[in-house]
Write an enzyme that holds these catalytic residues in place. Sequence first.
Site, short mmCIF file in Angstrom:
data_model
loop_
_atom_site.label_atom_id
_atom_site.label_comp_id
_atom_site.label_asym_id
_atom_site.label_seq_id
_atom_site.Cartn_x
_atom_site.Cartn_y
_atom_site.Cartn_z
CG PHE A 1 24.31 67.23 45.91
CD1 PHE A 1 24.00 68.22 46.17
CD2 PHE A 1 24.81 66.61 44.98
CE1 PHE A 1 22.90 69.27 45.88
CE2 PHE A 1 23.34 66.90 44.43
CZ PHE A 1 22.26 67.89 44.39
CE1 TYR B 1 22.03 62.28 37.89
CE2 TYR B 1 22.16 59.96 37.33
CZ TYR B 1 21.62 61.11 37.71
OH TYR B 1 20.17 60.85 38.51
CB ALA C 1 30.41 62.72 39.16
CB CYS C 2 25.19 64.08 41.78
SG CYS C 2 25.09 65.02 40.04
CB ALA C 3 27.25 61.42 45.85
#
Length: 429
Positions: A398, A390, A393-395
């Site tokens: 963004f 998570y 993947a969030c990096a």
Amino acid sequence: MTDAAPRLHALVEQLLGVPLPVRVRAWDGSQAGPPDAPTLVVRNRRALRRLLFKPGELGLARAWVAGDLGIEGDLYHALDLLSGLVWERGDDARGLAQALRDPQFRAAALGLLRMAGLPLPPAPPREEVRRTRHHHTRHTDRRAISHHYDVGNDFYEIVLGPSMVYSCAYWPAPGATLEQAQHDKLELVCRKLALKPDQRLLDVGCGWGSMAVHAAREHGVRVVGITLSQEQAAYARKRVADAGLTDRIEIRVQDYRDVTDGPYDAISSIGMAEHVGAEKYLEYASGLYDLLKPGGLLLNHQIARRPERDESAYELDGFIDAYVFPDGELAPLGTTVTQLERAGFEVRDVESLREHYALTLRRWVARLDDDWQRAVRLSGPGRARVWRLYMAACAVAFERNRIGVNQVLAVRAPESGDSGMPLRSRTWN
């Protein structure tokens, strides 16, 4: 059978209509795909079963969390390559979920499964949260917060470091330390709120007490910090005591809807509003408005998603919702600003920190990787895999501008219209 990978690779490319940008290695040792690309490791046939019976992101997530799927090579590069197939479906490709529902794919994949005599799909990993809809009652919010934040303070110390700040840092330069960047973020919030000695600050979603301690120690304010996590509260109270600030900081296990001891001079809400939910957001904003004195300031630090052309078609992120932030909801920035204004606030400043969050997440993943074995012992292998995927993947999300994060500064302006704000309000730069 020693040709599973070539068969899978060719089938997926045929159905997606675009080249598969990663290499595939299957359970039988076979490989296929670009030789220099990151490798998607399909460790067993169970991974296919998960994808067949739950096509799309959630099936992939279940396979990852259970250890049925893995990635060798640069994780960020692999996620970046796959993002166009999983998240950013374009006109030239059908997208993974649609392809996995294709009868041709299912027939071919089921053929692979029959050779092994495998039964119906396995149960979801135990880390998955099951729910029917987003209620956002006090009970369901408390349960959701406990799922995410009560993993264990020792685990979060590995990921977050000594600052114990679980929100976007504010980087002076990419090479700065995480501690410096988090200190700068807390100071940025304090300066935007123009905190002065002996003012009252309400920190909504206070986490492990970092903002409360910083504001009281550096700006002399009196702070009430609220959280729904028992583990966070215990940790925060110890930090307050160790800092000698028990006369200035009170940490409560309390829902934001139950705070009644206003007025406050300022309110900070950092990374908390994502848990409120669309149906409750106006109630949240109105409650904070009522807790502020006239002229009081709110700093709302919140992740935002990009708006859909048809908002009625918006669907929650399957992986994040099932494994990370149950009942969490992201709204477009414009929706958040509108709701704050509907509650009575005057919005005075909006600042995007999107790139800052990408840097922060990469540092958190690096810390997790550096102490991986201990993290697994503390949280279990499935939960550790959830957090690694998570955050990485969030990096990427963004970096690719799929999501953003914004600080919204708003004031409860008096009836006279005099906000009390300086003519050049960005004095914090």
